[in-house]
Design an enzyme around this catalytic site. Structure first.
Site, mmCIF file in Angstrom:
data_model
loop_
_atom_site.group_PDB
_atom_site.id
_atom_site.type_symbol
_atom_site.label_atom_id
_atom_site.label_comp_id
_atom_site.label_asym_id
_atom_site.label_seq_id
_atom_site.Cartn_x
_atom_site.Cartn_y
_atom_site.Cartn_z
ATOM 1 N N HIS A 1 -9.542 0.974 4.868
ATOM 2 C CA HIS A 1 -8.268 1.102 5.585
ATOM 3 C C HIS A 1 -8.487 1.993 6.806
ATOM 4 O O HIS A 1 -9.284 2.928 6.755
ATOM 5 C CB HIS A 1 -7.209 1.711 4.647
ATOM 6 C CG HIS A 1 -5.835 1.661 5.236
ATOM 7 N ND1 HIS A 1 -5.403 2.582 6.161
ATOM 8 C CD2 HIS A 1 -4.806 0.798 5.049
ATOM 9 C CE1 HIS A 1 -4.167 2.282 6.519
ATOM 10 N NE2 HIS A 1 -3.777 1.203 5.861
ATOM 11 N N GLY B 1 2.727 -1.248 4.387
ATOM 12 C CA GLY B 1 2.763 0.183 4.088
ATOM 13 C C GLY B 1 4.186 0.646 3.857
ATOM 14 O O GLY B 1 4.750 0.492 2.777
ATOM 15 N N GLY B 2 4.807 1.209 4.901
ATOM 16 C CA GLY B 2 6.126 1.832 4.778
ATOM 17 C C GLY B 2 7.162 0.992 4.057
ATOM 18 O O GLY B 2 7.880 1.491 3.173
ATOM 19 N N ASN C 1 0.876 -1.182 0.000
ATOM 20 C CA ASN C 1 0.000 0.000 0.000
ATOM 21 C C ASN C 1 0.911 1.229 0.000
ATOM 22 O O ASN C 1 1.489 1.574 1.025
ATOM 23 C CB ASN C 1 -0.885 -0.040 1.256
ATOM 24 C CG ASN C 1 -1.710 1.217 1.420
ATOM 25 O OD1 ASN C 1 -1.804 2.038 0.507
ATOM 26 N ND2 ASN C 1 -2.309 1.368 2.596
ATOM 27 N N TRP C 2 1.031 1.851 -1.161
ATOM 28 C CA TRP C 2 1.971 2.981 -1.287
ATOM 29 C C TRP C 2 1.401 4.261 -0.678
ATOM 30 O O TRP C 2 2.092 5.260 -0.589
ATOM 31 C CB TRP C 2 2.341 3.205 -2.757
ATOM 32 C CG TRP C 2 3.047 2.052 -3.398
ATOM 33 C CD1 TRP C 2 3.373 0.861 -2.808
ATOM 34 C CD2 TRP C 2 3.527 1.972 -4.752
ATOM 35 N NE1 TRP C 2 4.023 0.045 -3.716
ATOM 36 C CE2 TRP C 2 4.125 0.703 -4.910
ATOM 37 C CE3 TRP C 2 3.503 2.847 -5.846
ATOM 38 C CZ2 TRP C 2 4.702 0.290 -6.115
ATOM 39 C CZ3 TRP C 2 4.070 2.437 -7.055
ATOM 40 C CH2 TRP C 2 4.665 1.162 -7.178
ATOM 41 N N LYS C 3 0.145 4.246 -0.321
ATOM 42 C CA LYS C 3 -0.519 5.422 0.281
ATOM 43 C C LYS C 3 -0.298 6.659 -0.595
ATOM 44 O O LYS C 3 -0.240 6.552 -1.807
ATOM 45 C CB LYS C 3 -0.031 5.630 1.720
ATOM 46 C CG LYS C 3 -0.144 4.361 2.558
ATOM 47 C CD LYS C 3 0.008 4.611 4.022
ATOM 48 C CE LYS C 3 -0.007 3.289 4.762
ATOM 49 N NZ LYS C 3 -0.044 3.427 6.202
ATOM 50 N N SER D 1 3.414 -2.657 10.395
ATOM 51 C CA SER D 1 4.872 -2.711 10.593
ATOM 52 C C SER D 1 5.485 -4.057 10.172
ATOM 53 O O SER D 1 6.375 -4.579 10.858
ATOM 54 C CB SER D 1 5.229 -2.361 12.047
ATOM 55 O OG SER D 1 4.799 -1.041 12.336
ATOM 56 N N GLY E 1 2.396 1.804 10.878
ATOM 57 C CA GLY E 1 3.327 2.928 10.765
ATOM 58 C C GLY E 1 4.040 3.270 12.060
ATOM 59 O O GLY E 1 4.663 4.320 12.171
ATOM 60 N N GLU F 1 -5.492 -5.375 10.527
ATOM 61 C CA GLU F 1 -4.483 -4.345 10.747
ATOM 62 C C GLU F 1 -4.748 -3.636 12.074
ATOM 63 O O GLU F 1 -5.535 -2.682 12.127
ATOM 64 C CB GLU F 1 -4.526 -3.313 9.620
ATOM 65 C CG GLU F 1 -4.219 -3.882 8.259
ATOM 66 C CD GLU F 1 -3.591 -2.826 7.363
ATOM 67 O OE1 GLU F 1 -2.475 -3.056 6.906
ATOM 68 O OE2 GLU F 1 -4.198 -1.777 7.165
ATOM 69 N N GLU G 1 -6.893 4.351 7.989
ATOM 70 C CA GLU G 1 -6.678 5.790 7.752
ATOM 71 C C GLU G 1 -7.915 6.414 7.112
ATOM 72 O O GLU G 1 -8.250 7.563 7.392
ATOM 73 C CB GLU G 1 -5.420 5.992 6.888
ATOM 74 C CG GLU G 1 -4.164 5.739 7.714
ATOM 75 C CD GLU G 1 -2.968 5.258 6.928
ATOM 76 O OE1 GLU G 1 -2.967 5.360 5.677
ATOM 77 O OE2 GLU G 1 -2.015 4.766 7.572
HETATM 78 C C1 PEP Z 1 -0.832 -0.052 6.214
HETATM 79 O O1 PEP Z 1 -0.991 1.145 6.177
HETATM 80 O O2 PEP Z 1 -1.659 -0.798 5.668
HETATM 81 C C2 PEP Z 1 0.326 -0.567 6.939
HETATM 82 C C3 PEP Z 1 0.292 -1.802 7.336
HETATM 83 O O3 PEP Z 1 1.371 0.309 7.163
HETATM 84 P P1 PEP Z 1 2.811 -0.056 7.788
HETATM 85 O O4 PEP Z 1 3.292 -1.319 7.121
HETATM 86 O O5 PEP Z 1 3.675 1.117 7.466
HETATM 87 O O6 PEP Z 1 2.618 -0.263 9.242
#
Ligand code: PEP
Length: 254
Positions: free
Chosen positions: A98, A237-238, A12-14, A216, A176, A170, A100
């Site tokens: 999601h 994500g990251g 997920n590049w957001k 994470s 994050g 999640e 967010e």
């Molecule tokens: C996400 O936003 O779906 C996520 C899991 O982010 P991260 O891997 O950065 O925790």
């Protein structure tokens, strides 16, 4: 790694990556991940990069996903993107609900359910996200919250549609933050999700649905997390923003 269900790992590049940066990333991923057959690999760029990334992944083992879509098919909905528009770019998956979007755009379970239905109608596979906050976990409400999100966000799907839906557990406190759920914590909630699916749909559906863990995920923890019986992949994500880390997350699970 032998798994009951094929792993599906999505990035997920957001709200990151210009078109040029997205092209760099996807070209690097194509080079690194070309031999991988054991895992379904998905990248979810921002809408603005879907067109160019789509051309790059056409002849590869990487599939394209979007980060959101409208529950509407078209019309006067300024700023929205429909499932049909995503299909133009050969998008196959779409992340829905999601945390967010639940937090910043106030998306409700009922809205996520409408989006999931619209996605299936357009033959897109939804990746429906659920997960508790830290306060909810500490208050012992994880199962209550996740159960409510599942029943609300999956309302209206039939058994066939549910089997083609991916779930992402999640925990909000792990997104994050660098603090991932332990493999045991993830497995506990994934098993609860599967039991809930059996109760809402049936045991066969519950056995087939793939449940990703997100929060994470890194190269150093992906193998242990994915080795849990009910963890069938990851939403990243990251660490999906760099070729090295995203490809190592995937390769370390093989
Ligand atoms: C996400 O936003 O779906 C996520 C899991 O982010 P991260 O891997 O950065 O925790």
């Amino acid at each position: 790694m032998q798994k009951e269900r094929k792993l599906v790992i999505a990035g997920n590049w957001k709200m990151n990556k210009t078109v040029a940066e997205a092209l760099d990333l996807v070209q690097g991923l194509k080079r690194e991940l070309a031999p991988v057959k054991e895992v379904d690999i998905v990248v979810c760029p921002p809408f603005t990069a879907l067109g160019e990334v789509s051309k790059q992944v056409l002849d590869s083992n990487i599939r394209l996903g979007a980060q959101n879509m409208s529950e509407q098919n078209g019309g006067a909905y300024t700023g929205e993107i429909s499932a049909g528009m995503l299909k133009e770019f050969s998008v196959r998956y779409v992340i829905l609900g999601h945390s967010e979007r639940r937090q910043f755009q106030a998306e409700s379970d009922a809205l996520v359910a409408k989006k999931a239905l619209a996605a299936h109608t357009a033959a897109l596979k939804p990746i429906v996200c659920v997960g508790e906050t830290l306060a909810e976990r500490e208050a012992g409400q994880t199962e209550e919250v996740v159960g409510r999100q599942l029943r609300g966000s999956l309302a209206g799907l039939n058994k066939e549609q549910m089997q083609e839906t991916i779930l992402a557990y999640e925990p909000v406190w792990a997104i994050g933050t660098g603090r991932n759920a332990t493999p045991e914590q993830a497995q506990e909630v994934h098993a609860f999700i599967r039991r809930t699916l059996a109760a809402i749909f049936d045991g066969t559906v519950a056995k087939r649905v793939r449940i990703q863990y997100g929060g994470s995920v890194k190269p150093g923890n992906s193998r242990e997390l994915m080795s849990q019986a009910d963890v069938d992949g990851a939403l990243v994500g990251g660490a999906s923003l760099e070729v090295r880390s995203f490809s190592d997350i995937i390769k370390n699970t093989i």
